[in-house]
Design an enzyme around this catalytic site. Structure first.
Site, short mmCIF file in Angstrom:
data_model
loop_
_atom_site.label_atom_id
_atom_site.label_comp_id
_atom_site.label_asym_id
_atom_site.label_seq_id
_atom_site.Cartn_x
_atom_site.Cartn_y
_atom_site.Cartn_z
N ASN A 107 0.74 -1.64 -0.12
CA ASN A 107 -0.01 -0.07 -0.02
C ASN A 107 1.04 1.00 0.27
O ASN A 107 1.06 2.45 -0.78
CB ASN A 107 -1.11 -0.32 1.20
CG ASN A 107 -1.92 -0.99 1.52
OD1 ASN A 107 -2.30 -1.10 -0.20
ND2 ASN A 107 -2.04 -1.22 2.06
N HIS A 123 -2.98 1.97 -2.94
CA HIS A 123 -4.58 0.76 -2.45
C HIS A 123 -4.92 1.00 -3.35
O HIS A 123 -5.58 -0.61 -3.16
CB HIS A 123 -5.00 1.82 -1.16
CG HIS A 123 -4.94 2.20 0.09
ND1 HIS A 123 -4.66 1.45 0.77
CD2 HIS A 123 -4.36 3.98 0.62
CE1 HIS A 123 -4.28 2.11 2.14
NE2 HIS A 123 -3.75 3.43 1.83
N GLU A 142 -5.62 -8.47 5.96
CA GLU A 142 -4.58 -9.40 4.68
C GLU A 142 -5.29 -10.27 5.49
O GLU A 142 -4.28 -10.83 4.95
CB GLU A 142 -3.25 -8.54 4.53
CG GLU A 142 -2.24 -8.66 5.05
CD GLU A 142 -2.57 -7.01 6.53
OE1 GLU A 142 -1.48 -6.67 7.11
OE2 GLU A 142 -3.99 -6.50 6.36
#
Length: 291
Positions: A171, A176, A206
């Site tokens: 990220n 993102h 995640e």
């Protein structure tokens, strides 16, 4: 009786009047519902039981006699129906006792609710899914876990937590959108490695949780090692924050534990998470089995 017949004839919902399932009246809507051409075709049937599966006949008999005996409308019932042409549908039926030419008869009204039920199922399914990956969400997974406890089959499974290593770096380095693409890619890769009677959900961030079956623990660890190796060797095409095309890859750490009978989701998750923490502390990109 003439006015009553006119009302039923004009009613858009299927309606049939019968005495012990011998049809005495049917409107055209009921004929269409049954896969017949006209109401007269319905009246030519010896019994309307031929319009539903034999396995439901005993239940239908009980329902008929209960309604006739009590003289009260039956509770609305949802049934799966297949007409005489083989077309499946979902219907709601309600029975009322009426006087039909001096005899007690049942007037059955039917509402075809296939579209409504399907829309409701779609909404329920959407509520159970993670919006980004399409996997089931935490709440649905816990409900599935608890269902397996009640059925007595939870002990057949092992729980694994799959966590993307250093995902924050993706990220931070690529944005993102790239992170989302990586999440979707890994979710698909993990899902494709699973069997039909296994379960997966995105817990959040995640992290993915799995309930897996295998004939031996050695085979399951081998499966997860293959999954881990597959993920680290795959490339995902993304655009950086400066719109520069890049190919990136990630590794995953996996914590695995046995699921014991009548052990809560929280307890099983704690053990799998402890194994995951050990995998992270040992250098990431590995599978740890916590007995």
């Amino acid at each position: 009786m003439g006015t009553f017949r006119q009302i039923l004839d004009a009613h858009p919902n299927p309606c049939v009047v019968h005495i012990n399932f011998v049809p005495k009246y049917a409107n055209d809507a009921f004929a269409v519902f049954s896969g017949l051409e006209t109401a007269e075709d319905v009246l030519n049937l010896e019994t309307i039981k031929v319009l539903f599966e034999k396995s439901h006949w005993a239940e239908a008999d009980q329902r008929y006699h209960n309604v006739i005996k009590l003289g009260l409308p039956s509770p609305r019932q949802t049934i799966n129906h297949t007409d005489m042409n083989g077309n499946p549908m979902i219907a709601e039926i309600t029975d009322n006792v009426i006087d039909w030419e001096g005899q007690k008869a049942l007037c059955t009204f039917i509402s075809v609710v296939t579209d409504r039920i399907q829309r409701e199922k779609q909404l329920i399914n959407l509520a159970a899914r993670d919006e980004l990956t399409g996997l089931f969400n935490r709440r649905y997974f816990i409900e599935t876990y608890n269902t397996l406890i009640k059925s007595g089959s939870i002990h057949e499974y092992l729980m694994a937590i799959v966590d993307i290593d250093l995902f924050k770096n993706v990220n931070d380095s690529y944005g993102h959108l790239a992170g989302d693409k990586m999440l979707i890619h890994i979710a698909n890769t993990v899902s494709e490695s699973m069997n039909e009677d296994e379960h997966i959900a995105r817990l959040g961030g995640e992290e993915f949780v799995l309930l897996l079956k295998e004939s031996s623990h050695v085979k399951l660890v081998s499966r997860l090692e293959t999954l881990r190796d597959t993920i680290q060797n795959q490339k995902v095409s993304v655009l950086s924050t400066h719109n520069i095309p890049s190919e990136i890859s990630c590794t995953v750490s996996i914590g695995l534990t046995k699921v014991m009978e009548n052990i809560t989701f929280k307890s099983s998750y704690f053990k799998a998470d402890r194994a995951l923490y050990q995998a992270k502390r040992n250098g990431r990109n590995q599978v740890i089995f916590d007995l």
